[in-house]
Write a protein that holds these residues in place. Sequence first.
Motif, PDB file in Angstrom:
ATOM      1  N   TRP A 114       1.488   8.807  -3.546  1.00  0.00           N
ATOM      2  CA  TRP A 114       2.585   8.128  -4.240  1.00  0.00           C
ATOM      3  C   TRP A 114       2.461   6.628  -4.036  1.00  0.00           C
ATOM      4  CZ3 TRP A 114       8.298  10.080  -3.589  1.00  0.00           C
ATOM      5  CH2 TRP A 114       9.097   9.510  -4.562  1.00  0.00           C
ATOM      6  N   GLU A 115       1.734   5.980  -4.934  1.00  0.00           N
ATOM      7  CA  GLU A 115       1.488   4.527  -4.807  1.00  0.00           C
ATOM      8  C   GLU A 115       2.642   3.722  -5.358  1.00  0.00           C
ATOM      9  OE1 GLU A 115      -2.528   2.975  -5.368  1.00  0.00           O
ATOM     10  OE2 GLU A 115      -3.065   5.026  -5.857  1.00  0.00           O
TER      11      GLU A 115
ATOM     12  N   ARG B 224      -6.772   8.064  -3.031  1.00  0.00           N
ATOM     13  CA  ARG B 224      -5.303   8.047  -3.007  1.00  0.00           C
ATOM     14  C   ARG B 224      -4.781   9.249  -3.791  1.00  0.00           C
ATOM     15  NH1 ARG B 224      -2.531   3.329  -1.417  1.00  0.00           N
ATOM     16  NH2 ARG B 224      -0.806   4.793  -1.421  1.00  0.00           N
ATOM     17  N   THR B 225      -5.054  10.433  -3.260  1.00  0.00           N
ATOM     18  CA  THR B 225      -4.594  11.660  -3.892  1.00  0.00           C
ATOM     19  C   THR B 225      -3.763  12.476  -2.912  1.00  0.00           C
ATOM     20  OG1 THR B 225      -6.503  12.989  -3.222  1.00  0.00           O
ATOM     21  CG2 THR B 225      -6.697  11.768  -5.310  1.00  0.00           C
TER      22      THR B 225
ATOM     23  N   LEU C 211       0.802  -1.215   0.000  1.00  0.00           N
ATOM     24  CA  LEU C 211       0.000   0.000   0.000  1.00  0.00           C
ATOM     25  C   LEU C 211       0.839   1.271   0.000  1.00  0.00           C
ATOM     26  CD1 LEU C 211      -2.764  -1.099   2.496  1.00  0.00           C
ATOM     27  CD2 LEU C 211      -2.956  -0.893   0.034  1.00  0.00           C
ATOM     28  N   VAL C 212       2.053   1.215   0.532  1.00  0.00           N
ATOM     29  CA  VAL C 212       2.902   2.396   0.593  1.00  0.00           C
ATOM     30  C   VAL C 212       4.178   2.128  -0.196  1.00  0.00           C
ATOM     31  CG1 VAL C 212       4.201   3.950   2.091  1.00  0.00           C
ATOM     32  CG2 VAL C 212       2.007   3.080   2.841  1.00  0.00           C
ATOM     33  N   ASN C 213       4.457   3.004  -1.126  1.00  0.00           N
ATOM     34  CA  ASN C 213       5.679   2.933  -1.892  1.00  0.00           C
ATOM     35  C   ASN C 213       6.851   3.264  -0.962  1.00  0.00           C
ATOM     36  OD1 ASN C 213       7.900   3.858  -3.507  1.00  0.00           O
ATOM     37  ND2 ASN C 213       6.499   4.169  -5.210  1.00  0.00           N
TER      38      ASN C 213
ATOM     39  N   GLN D 267      -7.185   2.385   2.866  1.00  0.00           N
ATOM     40  CA  GLN D 267      -7.063   0.958   2.586  1.00  0.00           C
ATOM     41  C   GLN D 267      -6.238   0.237   3.652  1.00  0.00           C
ATOM     42  OE1 GLN D 267      -6.658   3.460   0.519  1.00  0.00           O
ATOM     43  NE2 GLN D 267      -7.918   3.113  -1.269  1.00  0.00           N
TER      44      GLN D 267
ATOM     45  N   GLN E 268       0.669   6.816   7.995  1.00  0.00           N
ATOM     46  CA  GLN E 268       0.171   6.069   6.830  1.00  0.00           C
ATOM     47  C   GLN E 268      -1.176   5.413   7.121  1.00  0.00           C
ATOM     48  OE1 GLN E 268       2.733   2.841   5.680  1.00  0.00           O
ATOM     49  NE2 GLN E 268       2.867   2.050   7.760  1.00  0.00           N
TER      50      GLN E 268
ATOM     51  N   HIS F 123      -7.707   2.051  -4.970  1.00  0.00           N
ATOM     52  CA  HIS F 123      -7.109   3.346  -5.322  1.00  0.00           C
ATOM     53  C   HIS F 123      -8.010   4.520  -4.933  1.00  0.00           C
ATOM     54  CE1 HIS F 123      -3.968   1.247  -7.450  1.00  0.00           C
ATOM     55  NE2 HIS F 123      -4.893   0.505  -8.025  1.00  0.00           N
TER      56      HIS F 123
ATOM     57  N   CYS G  77      -0.027   9.292   0.783  1.00  0.00           N
ATOM     58  CA  CYS G  77      -1.307   8.904   0.208  1.00  0.00           C
ATOM     59  C   CYS G  77      -1.255   8.843  -1.318  1.00  0.00           C
ATOM     60  CB  CYS G  77      -2.378   9.884   0.658  1.00  0.00           C
ATOM     61  SG  CYS G  77      -4.055   9.354   0.290  1.00  0.00           S
TER      62      CYS G  77
ATOM     63  N   ILE H  36      -4.148   6.717   4.550  1.00  0.00           N
ATOM     64  CA  ILE H  36      -4.487   5.727   3.524  1.00  0.00           C
ATOM     65  C   ILE H  36      -5.612   4.859   4.077  1.00  0.00           C
ATOM     66  CG2 ILE H  36      -3.663   3.807   2.108  1.00  0.00           C
ATOM     67  CD1 ILE H  36      -0.836   5.016   2.392  1.00  0.00           C
TER      68      ILE H  36
END
Length: 162
Positions: A161-162, A105-106, A2-4, A73, A67, A102, A159, A71
């Motif tokens: 940067w996926e 996720r902005t 979920l987090v890059n 999700q 996070q 998604h 949030c 996020i």
Amino acid sequence: MLVNPWAFLVATLVVLPVGFIWYNPKVFGTIWMREAGVSPDAPKTANMFKIFGLTLLFALMANMVLQTIVIHQMGAFSMVGGGMLVDSAKPSYAAFMADYGHAYRTFKHGMLHGFMAGLFLALPIIGTNSLFEMKSAKYIWINAGYWIVCFTLMGGILCAWE
């Protein structure tokens, strides 16, 4: 995932440039030093490796919690037990992620939740400690404002940067 990891790194590092600007003498640095009772000569004898190293560690720790706030999700992810158990999750998890993986996720949405985290977590903690330390309202708002700005930017980065 979920987090890059790059997003996590950049969100952690963002505290340094924000701090360099925020606590610059031309912004809030001079007022902060006066309100904190810090001598202008203090940085000359300070252990900067310790200060910046711990600052990054604390930002990393904050991001671990932030996070989950920014996020949405992450709630579903944690309900199945996290990364190691995703493969054994019930089909409803995969269906949920396919539909909503998604959603929200902005950068803007992450900033909103980051701002709220700063306002409703950082401000009360800094404010309470500062009141017992007999610090001024200026001191509280300068320090809390720094973390509100940092959490806002960190939340946006985490949030979006996926």
